[in-house]
Design a protein around this motif. Structure first.
Motif, PDB file in Angstrom:
ATOM      1  N   TYR A  72     118.660  14.266  55.111  1.00 58.06           N
ATOM      2  CA  TYR A  72     118.463  13.776  53.872  1.00 58.06           C
ATOM      3  C   TYR A  72     118.617  15.132  52.906  1.00 58.06           C
ATOM      4  CZ  TYR A  72     116.897  11.018  49.585  1.00 58.06           C
ATOM      5  OH  TYR A  72     117.430  10.583  48.592  1.00 58.06           O
ATOM      6  N   PHE A  73     118.672  16.002  53.149  1.00 54.13           N
ATOM      7  CA  PHE A  73     118.463  16.914  51.702  1.00 54.13           C
ATOM      8  C   PHE A  73     120.268  18.224  52.120  1.00 54.13           C
ATOM      9  CE2 PHE A  73     114.272  15.753  50.369  1.00 54.13           C
ATOM     10  CZ  PHE A  73     114.620  15.320  49.348  1.00 54.13           C
ATOM     11  N   LEU A  74     120.888  17.825  53.063  1.00 53.64           N
ATOM     12  CA  LEU A  74     121.403  18.285  53.905  1.00 53.64           C
ATOM     13  C   LEU A  74     122.454  19.143  52.299  1.00 53.64           C
ATOM     14  CD1 LEU A  74     123.037  19.649  56.380  1.00 53.64           C
ATOM     15  CD2 LEU A  74     124.478  17.840  56.251  1.00 53.64           C
ATOM     16  N   GLU A  75     122.605  20.277  52.263  1.00 56.73           N
ATOM     17  CA  GLU A  75     123.907  21.192  51.237  1.00 56.73           C
ATOM     18  C   GLU A  75     122.342  20.829  49.741  1.00 56.73           C
ATOM     19  OE1 GLU A  75     127.562  21.870  51.883  1.00 56.73           O
ATOM     20  OE2 GLU A  75     127.425  19.706  52.517  1.00 56.73           O
ATOM     21  N   LYS A  76     121.602  20.615  49.415  1.00 56.45           N
ATOM     22  CA  LYS A  76     121.059  19.968  48.327  1.00 56.45           C
ATOM     23  C   LYS A  76     120.046  20.882  47.930  1.00 56.45           C
ATOM     24  CE  LYS A  76     122.422  15.011  48.681  1.00 56.45           C
ATOM     25  NZ  LYS A  76     122.250  13.757  48.540  1.00 56.45           N
ATOM     26  N   TRP A  77     119.732  21.796  48.921  1.00 57.72           N
ATOM     27  CA  TRP A  77     118.178  22.311  48.919  1.00 57.72           C
ATOM     28  C   TRP A  77     118.881  24.132  48.574  1.00 57.72           C
ATOM     29  CZ3 TRP A  77     116.651  26.425  52.843  1.00 57.72           C
ATOM     30  CH2 TRP A  77     117.476  26.085  54.162  1.00 57.72           C
ATOM     31  N   MET A  78     117.835  24.734  47.861  1.00 54.56           N
ATOM     32  CA  MET A  78     118.074  26.095  47.525  1.00 54.56           C
ATOM     33  C   MET A  78     117.215  27.609  48.954  1.00 54.56           C
ATOM     34  SD  MET A  78     116.732  28.115  44.546  1.00 54.56           S
ATOM     35  CE  MET A  78     115.139  28.145  44.318  1.00 54.56           C
ATOM     36  N   PRO A  79     117.597  28.423  49.151  1.00 53.53           N
ATOM     37  CA  PRO A  79     116.971  28.564  50.326  1.00 53.53           C
ATOM     38  C   PRO A  79     116.218  29.460  49.473  1.00 53.53           C
ATOM     39  CG  PRO A  79     119.636  28.857  51.459  1.00 53.53           C
ATOM     40  CD  PRO A  79     119.349  28.111  49.302  1.00 53.53           C
ATOM     41  N   LEU A  80     114.744  29.873  50.464  1.00 55.48           N
ATOM     42  CA  LEU A  80     113.732  30.830  50.081  1.00 55.48           C
ATOM     43  C   LEU A  80     114.120  32.616  50.459  1.00 55.48           C
ATOM     44  CD1 LEU A  80     111.252  28.323  49.288  1.00 55.48           C
ATOM     45  CD2 LEU A  80     112.075  29.711  47.341  1.00 55.48           C
ATOM     46  N   ASP A  81     113.194  33.274  50.651  1.00 51.07           N
ATOM     47  CA  ASP A  81     112.936  34.896  51.027  1.00 51.07           C
ATOM     48  C   ASP A  81     112.566  34.391  53.080  1.00 51.07           C
ATOM     49  OD1 ASP A  81     111.942  36.942  52.045  1.00 51.07           O
ATOM     50  OD2 ASP A  81     113.544  37.470  50.587  1.00 51.07           O
ATOM     51  N   LEU A  82     112.690  35.341  52.890  1.00 45.96           N
ATOM     52  CA  LEU A  82     112.351  34.284  54.532  1.00 45.96           C
ATOM     53  C   LEU A  82     110.752  34.925  54.255  1.00 45.96           C
ATOM     54  CD1 LEU A  82     114.177  33.847  56.572  1.00 45.96           C
ATOM     55  CD2 LEU A  82     113.151  35.885  58.008  1.00 45.96           C
ATOM     56  N   ARG A  83     110.097  35.728  53.433  1.00 41.49           N
ATOM     57  CA  ARG A  83     109.028  36.113  53.600  1.00 41.49           C
ATOM     58  C   ARG A  83     107.835  35.429  53.934  1.00 41.49           C
ATOM     59  NH1 ARG A  83     106.691  37.986  48.789  1.00 41.49           N
ATOM     60  NH2 ARG A  83     105.597  39.482  49.625  1.00 41.49           N
ATOM     61  N   TRP A  84     108.250  34.147  52.908  1.00 43.90           N
ATOM     62  CA  TRP A  84     107.771  33.468  52.580  1.00 43.90           C
ATOM     63  C   TRP A  84     107.238  31.865  53.293  1.00 43.90           C
ATOM     64  CZ3 TRP A  84     104.660  34.541  49.112  1.00 43.90           C
ATOM     65  CH2 TRP A  84     104.638  34.471  47.349  1.00 43.90           C
ATOM     66  N   ASN A  85     108.042  32.028  54.315  1.00 47.40           N
ATOM     67  CA  ASN A  85     107.561  30.892  55.821  1.00 47.40           C
ATOM     68  C   ASN A  85     107.672  31.702  56.639  1.00 47.40           C
ATOM     69  OD1 ASN A  85     106.566  29.055  57.629  1.00 47.40           O
ATOM     70  ND2 ASN A  85     107.921  27.721  56.198  1.00 47.40           N
ATOM     71  N   VAL A  86     106.580  33.008  57.447  1.00 45.94           N
ATOM     72  CA  VAL A  86     107.267  33.699  58.650  1.00 45.94           C
ATOM     73  C   VAL A  86     106.544  33.542  60.025  1.00 45.94           C
ATOM     74  CG1 VAL A  86     107.098  36.374  59.101  1.00 45.94           C
ATOM     75  CG2 VAL A  86     107.041  35.880  56.911  1.00 45.94           C
TER      76      VAL A  86
END
Length: 310
Positions: free
Chosen positions: A200-214
């Motif tokens: 649903y959110f394909l190409e509409k979301w923003m990536p977070l740094d990997l450290r916030w979901n290890v």
């Protein structure tokens, strides 16, 4: 006064203890626990455990509000393996929560850094920010599967739904909750709510740094991650400085006795909750033959490589 940090969990009665531990862990690692307001979206949590959740938050200086759900939200949705339909509740956050911004967390997450740092992330108008799922992106088989059910192209990210920083104003403006539920009802996605959100959110979301979901493929530095330069450097950095550790998969921290570097944060946080007197560990009978030694070796492997990779 600093802005309230809204954090949401969805849980049934079986996972209420783990929500309390996650709340305590978040408070243990934040400079201002009084800023934290927890919303627990409850599917059948007993009154006794609800009281333990609210008293846990109060004891550590935060606040917890329980929102009881109806089964209609998740009735008939596809589940498999160990998944509970409660996982789909996150699709309806915009209708259920009386806030405009929230961090949604899975119940098997523990903090290692101040959640305020994640809260302060600028969403830049996006409806959602999340962490790319290297376990799926680095797997040729999983990636083929995802491309078969959504229009992903090579090089595009796919996120893990265990940590979601959400702009619920944008969700409401687009009636996203209804659309997400319809999408989930129309498809038996292999990764359930996660596939629903990604499509649903394909190409509409923003990536977070990997450290916030290890997740395990990162903190164990699986070979499929280690052998690809586009993943291993970011994975190593996340291992060295985790923000939130997500025990997705088969090795849950409450199923084993306390081991330093694996689940000691769970035990330390449990001691600060109203569940402090429960019998531990709590092994899953369906996984009773799974050796913890294998997991400890994997984590040692991950730490070893994280110290070599810059």
């Amino acid at each position: 006064m600093n802005e309230t940090i809204n954090i949401a969990f969805a849980s049934d009665d079986n996972y209420a203890q783990h929500v309390a531990v996650a709340m305590a862990s978040l408070c243990r690692h934040t400079a201002e626990p009084e800023r934290l307001r927890f919303y627990v979206l409850s599917e059948g949590i007993s009154q006794e455990k609800k009281e333990k959740l609210t008293s846990t938050a109060a004891k550590i200086g935060a606040e917890a509000r329980i929102i009881e759900l109806t089964t209609a939200l998740t009735e008939g949705l596809y589940v498999s393996a160990f998944l509970s339909r409660t996982a789909y509740v996150r699709l309806s956050m915009a209708e259920l929560l009386p806030v405009d911004k929230v961090i949604y967390l899975d119940c098997d997450i523990l903090a290692q850094d101040d959640i305020a740092k994640l809260w302060e992330t600028d969403l830049q108008g996006r409806p959602l920010a999340a962490v790319p799922d290297f376990g799926i992106m680095a797997s040729a088989k999983s990636w083929r599967q995802k491309k078969s059910i959504m229009p992903l192209q090579d090089g595009m990210p796919y996120f893990n739904s265990g940590v979601l920083l959400t702009n619920l104003v944008a969700w409401r403006e687009n009636d996203s909750g209804r659309s997400l539920r319809e999408l989930a009802q129309q498809n038996n996605f292999p990764h359930h709510d996660q596939d629903t959100l990604n499509k649903y959110f394909l190409e509409k979301w923003m990536p977070l740094d990997l450290r916030w979901n290890v997740i395990p493929p990162v903190f164990n530095m699986f070979l499929k991650v280690l052998l690809r330069s586009c993943y291993r450097t970011r994975a190593a950095a996340a291992i060295r400085s985790p923000g939130l550790v997500h025990y997705a998969g088969g090795y849950k921290p409450w199923e084993y006795t306390c081991y330093e570097g694996f689940n000691d944060e769970y035990y330390a946080s449990l001691a600060q909750t109203a569940f402090h007197d429960v019998i531990m560990p709590q092994p899953n009978p369906k996984r009773k033959h799974r050796s913890i030694k294998r997991q400890l070796r994997r984590m040692q492997w991950g730490r070893f490589w994280s110290n070599l990779i810059v």
